[in-house]
Write an enzyme that holds these catalytic residues in place. Structure first.
Site, mmCIF file in Angstrom:
data_model
loop_
_atom_site.group_PDB
_atom_site.id
_atom_site.type_symbol
_atom_site.label_atom_id
_atom_site.label_comp_id
_atom_site.label_asym_id
_atom_site.label_seq_id
_atom_site.Cartn_x
_atom_site.Cartn_y
_atom_site.Cartn_z
ATOM 1 C CG HIS B 33 64.511 53.363 -13.897
ATOM 2 N ND1 HIS B 33 65.343 53.633 -12.780
ATOM 3 C CD2 HIS B 33 63.686 54.209 -14.020
ATOM 4 C CE1 HIS B 33 64.903 54.983 -12.276
ATOM 5 N NE2 HIS B 33 63.934 54.982 -12.951
ATOM 6 C CG HIS B 79 67.762 60.762 -9.928
ATOM 7 N ND1 HIS B 79 68.138 61.685 -10.388
ATOM 8 C CD2 HIS B 79 66.845 60.063 -10.871
ATOM 9 C CE1 HIS B 79 67.747 61.923 -11.747
ATOM 10 N NE2 HIS B 79 67.234 60.816 -11.868
#
Lengths: 232, 722
Positions: B33, B79
């Site tokens: 990420h 998200h």
């Protein structure tokens, strides 16, 4: 004239409101952050409490803001007969502060609702609805707690004294249940105080104030407010 | 967790075993990420430069110059993992995070978008995820006071165990107010403000960089909690700090927390940082360095401040009653040093911490492609009944249940609300921009490369249909586990497709994000999402062009089909609805034709000769026509039995999803000019029929009452949610 626009932590419509007020001849808005207290209100000819989520709507919408020191200054302005307007969260604050009767409960759907609605100007007693006799106004709403409720006595009084300023209506001007967006008692969208100088309403006139936004119907209400700040 | 190879590499570079704190720091910054370690090697395929690009990808937000000293900032992010575990907080903090990215560049946020993907709502858990993530987005975005101006919601069972929450924030600023996220000057102070630091979101990025296991609830502590009130105060504070030019640098604390924020600023500035965790304002007692340094608590910003401005900054922070601390300083040693109680807990070279990871090997394989056969295709028995069924289906029906929960009008700049081809807002100096986001994950599943390019083309048409010229792209690339060759190959192919599109149309990519590991192991089996490269394009209205909507307006005006229709129903909504799966070669990407039609359509807008206009996309011609009457006062009567192209039968004509097509409503007096314009550009147009006052959708061989159509259209999502 000098219009105090109050910003609590979480208020978020103050810039939109100030831009429209400044565009109206005679409108001279100035920002008053809550942390400055009631002092800066001394020179105000009128007070505007914009929408938003004061104190994050924690506890109840408007509840925390309504006990801030600055509200004492707003009460003084109202007592002096100067115009005070509360839009959306501003209406919730005025109701919580006792300047207007009734409360704003969570919407019947239990969800936030944003949409364009039609608004019928009901009685012409207040300074805010001058020139808008029985008009049908197209203005957006955006709230989670806009379900107006009051006691039967208060409702009787509001109606008897011509203090219901706006009702949600259909495109023909009829206040039907199908177009009631939040469950408000008697389709009530806005009311004034006994003296007629304090207005609270859930719809956002500042968002219907330029042709490019799809409607200018809200501008008349704000122009009436600005005009009232000039009255002796 | 660090891999064995990564741990060995770190040990070798350091010449010693990393400390506990250092291990935590490396773990978060080397996570997929934060590091893009599987994806970054392909970003060179994107066009990232252009005359309007003021700041390309790499910082909080990309900045685009729209003239007259007005810059537009844009950031896009996912998200996904937190929202699958805790949809309300996961989605809300997704919005919070993307706002931080944009404000960290000095922008005033002016618009939000969100692109959501869930499994079908017939499963109660998916309805729960939709209800709560929409509530989270609504609660957060509405409170902060930024209008929602667009987005997407789509459903497919591949998202059952991995919902997608992609968010976009758009901002604006003038060039003189830009704040950069660099720490250039040793001796400058690091001031953290906005909120306190707690144990929420510890190592959230690491958890987002793995596939879900059956025990997903274990990760609840990795989800952050949002506080929109604190965020609104941060916005008020930043406005003052930026106005008074008190900031030498600014970065938000998002994924990777303080480790990422300070590390990246030092890396960009060629400096080092010294952090004293004792000065970080905490919300929980007993937190230790290794927790504080990687916490992802929300609503925090990290400012670089010249010591001479310290008091002025503190005064503003005090006035707004926002938590803050002077937590360290910029150094010249190129190390990230963490001190606690006067002792060193970590001392990592910046160039090891930031992008110093050993690049992992990833393996590409040849993806299986389907055939062009349409042998599966059967005419519906009853066309009217079938069209109603499609209108009610989840991927076509009305989305107002979702977007009526978002404040679309705050800031009083919204020109076109959600529900049109694209959202339009006004920027300073009277400039108008349109925004659209799209991804057809069925096309991308069948051919990730052409699917990604064609998804971008669809987004482009959504802008062009309204009259806006596309000028920049942001993307959020959602894929499966890159350690598995098939998943990785889908990702690489999609990047190739989007890269190709950005060059073909000369539209730069200015921002984006990659979300991998959207896979779950359910009862021993890998379940991967359909490839979902979510593409957002911004477009500008040139002087004198006003947005044209898709609602039919004028009785007796003619409706024209612009473009050629091929027999392309593989990967279509029609295919999915009739055989309950997609297969074959999806509609082809045709950049030359698309560009030609775009040019002609923009010229038609400039000449104001169309009353309404619609893009033909998901669901083909039939759905595009129906959407033109869902909110209008009129109906239509048309004949689509014969249209140009290889599409032959009525079903093919109505439901093919060929690209580069539009519908245009043109009154009689403008038709000579419209014909001439299209002829000049060698674009076939077909007069399909008329706008009529009757409330009916008449297709010649069958017809539907508008009342009935609206009824089914409006209940598609709502019926599962009431």
């Amino acid at each position: 004239m000098a219009i105090a626009v109050i910003r609590f932590p979480g208020t978020n419509n103050e810039k939109d409101v100030m831009r429209v007020l400044a565009s109206i001849p005679g409108g001279d808005p100035y920002l008053v952050p809550n942390y400055d207290g009631p002092g800066p209100l001394a020179r105000a000819d009128g007070v505007f409490i914009p929408g938003g989520f004061s104190y994050g709507d924690y506890l109840r919408a408007g509840a925390v803001a309504s006990v801030e020191a600055i509200i004492d200054g707003v009460v003084e302005i109202a007592k002096a007969g100067k115009p005070v307007i509360g839009i959306c969260n501003g209406f919730q604050i005025l109701a919580e502060a006792g300047l207007l009767p009734g409360v704003l409960l969570p919407n019947k759907s239990a969800r936030f609702v944003c949409k364009w609605i039609n608004l019928r100007t009901c009685e012409t007693k207040s300074i805010y609805t001058e020139g808008l006799d029985s008009a049908i106004l197209r203005i957006p709403i955006a709230h989670a707690e806009g379900n107006y409720y009051c006691s039967e006595e208060d409702l009787h009084m509001l109606k008897g004294e011509g203090r219901v300023s706006f009702r949600y209506c259909n495109s023909e001007g009829e206040p039907t249940q199908e177009v009631n967006p939040n469950g408000s008692l008697d389709n009530i969208a806005g009311i004034v105080n006994e003296r007629g100088n304090v207005l609270g309403m859930m719809p956002h006139p500042e968002r219907a104030s330029r042709a490019i936004l799809g409607s200018t119907d809200g501008l008349a209400i704000l122009e009436n407010f600005v005009r009232a700040t000039k009255a002796p | 967790m660090l891999t064995k190879q990564e741990l060995e590499h770190a040990t070798k570079v350091l010449g010693r075993e990393p400390t506990e704190t250092e291990l935590n720091m490396l773990d978060v910054l080397w996570s997929e990420h934060c590091s893009y370690k599987s994806s970054q090697r392909w970003f060179h395929l994107f066009k990232t430069e252009g005359e309007r690009v003021f700041l390309g990808p790499g910082e909080g937000a990309g900045l685009v110059d729209i003239g007259d000293d007005v810059l537009v900032g844009v950031a896009m992010e996912s998200h996904n993992h937190p929202s699958q575990i805790d949809p309300y907080n996961g989605a809300a903090t997704g919005v919070g995070g993307i706002i931080r990215d944009v404000i960290s560049q000095g922008c005033r946020p002016v618009g939000l978008m969100n692109c959501l993907r869930f499994g079908p709502l017939s499963k109660p858990h998916n309805a729960y995820l939709l209800e709560n993530s929409v509530h989270g987005i609504s609660q957060y975005g509405n409170s902060v006071g930024i209008p929602m101006i667009g987005g997407e919601v789509q459903f497919d069972s591949s998202y059952d165990d991995n919902c997608l929450i992609n968010v976009v924030c758009i901002g604006t600023l003038t060039p003189d107010k830009i704040v950069r996220s660099t720490a250039k000057t040793p001796g400058h102070l690091l001031i953290m403000f906005g909120s306190t630091t707690g144990r929420d979101g510890i190592a959230g990025v690491s958890f987002a960089s793995e596939s879900f296991s059956d025990e997903e609830d274990e990760n609840r502590g990795a989800v952050q909690i949002g506080d929109p009130l604190a965020k609104k105060v941060v916005l008020d504070v930043l406005e003052e700090l930026i106005e008074k030019e008190l900031l030498a640098g600014l970065q938000d604390l998002g994924g990777g927390g303080l480790t990422s924020a300070a590390g990246e600023m030092a890396s960009k500035g060629g400096t080092g940082v010294l952090i004293e965790v004792d000065n970080v304002p905490l919300r929980e007692k007993g937190m230790i360095a290794q927790e504080i340094i990687i916490s992802e608590s929300q609503e925090r910003m990290l400012a670089i401040v010249d010591p001479a401005n310290k008091e002025a900054v503190f005064e503003i922070l005090e006035k707004h009653d926002t938590p803050y601390g002077a937590i360290g300083k910029v150094t010249d040693d190129a190390f990230y040093t963490v001190m606690e109680n006067g002792e060193i807990r970590a001392r990592l070279p910046i160039n090891l911490l930031v992008e110093g990871f050993p690049v992992p090997e990833r393996i590409e394989e040849q993806l299986q492609m389907g055939s062009g056969s349409h042998a599966w295709l059967q005419e519906p028995e009853d066309h009217a009944e079938f069209l109603l069924r499609m209108l009610e289906s989840l991927n076509i029906c009305d989305r107002s249940w979702v977007y009526s929960q978002y404040d679309q009008h705050v800031q009083a700049n919204t020109i076109v609300d959600i529900g049109e081809n694209s959202g339009v807002i006004e920027f300073p100096k009277g400039k108008m921009l349109a925004f659209s986001s799209d991804c057809n994950s069925y096309w991308c599943l069948l051919d990730p490369r052409s699917g990604a390019a064609n998804s971008a083309a669809e987004s482009l048409r959504n802008l062009v249909a309204m009259g806006a010229r596309p000028i920049f792209i942001a993307d959020c690339l959602n894929f499966g586990n890159p350690e598995r060759p098939e998943s990785y190959s889908q990702f690489v192919e999609a990047v190739r497709g989007l890269g190709q599109f950005s060059h073909d149309f000369d539209i730069p990519v200015v921002g984006g994000n990659v979300s991998l590991y959207n896979e779950a192991v359910v009862e021993g089996e890998h379940k991967r999402i359909n490839p979902t490269p979510q593409i957002m394009i911004g477009g500008i209205f040139e002087q004198g062009i006003a947005p044209v909507r898709r609602n039919l307006t004028t009785p007796l005006a003619n409706i024209f089909l612009v473009g050629t229709t091929h027999r392309e129903l593989n990967g279509s909504e029609f295919q999915r609805l009739t055989i309950d799966k997609v297969k074959g070669i999806p509609p082809i990407y045709q950049p030359q034709v698309e560009a030609k039609v775009m040019g002609a359509m923009l010229e038609a807008h400039k000449r104001r000769i169309m009353r309404s206009c619609n893009n033909i996309g998901r669901g083909g011609l039939a759905i595009a026509l129906m959407k033109m009457i869902m909110n209008s006062e009129v109906g239509f009567t048309i004949n689509a039995d014969e249209i140009p192209g290889t599409s032959k039968t009525l079903t093919e004509n109505l439901y093919s999803e060929t690209s580069a097509r539009y519908l245009a409503e043109v009154t009689e007096s403008n038709q000579p000019e419209f014909h001439e314009l299209m002829e000049e550009n060698n674009i076939p147009i077909t007069e399909l029929g008329l706008v009529v006052t009757d409330k009916v959708a008449n297709f010649g061989s069958f017809s539907i009452s508008i009342g009935k159509a609206r009824e089914v259209y409006r209940k598609g999502i709502a019926k599962f949610m009431e």
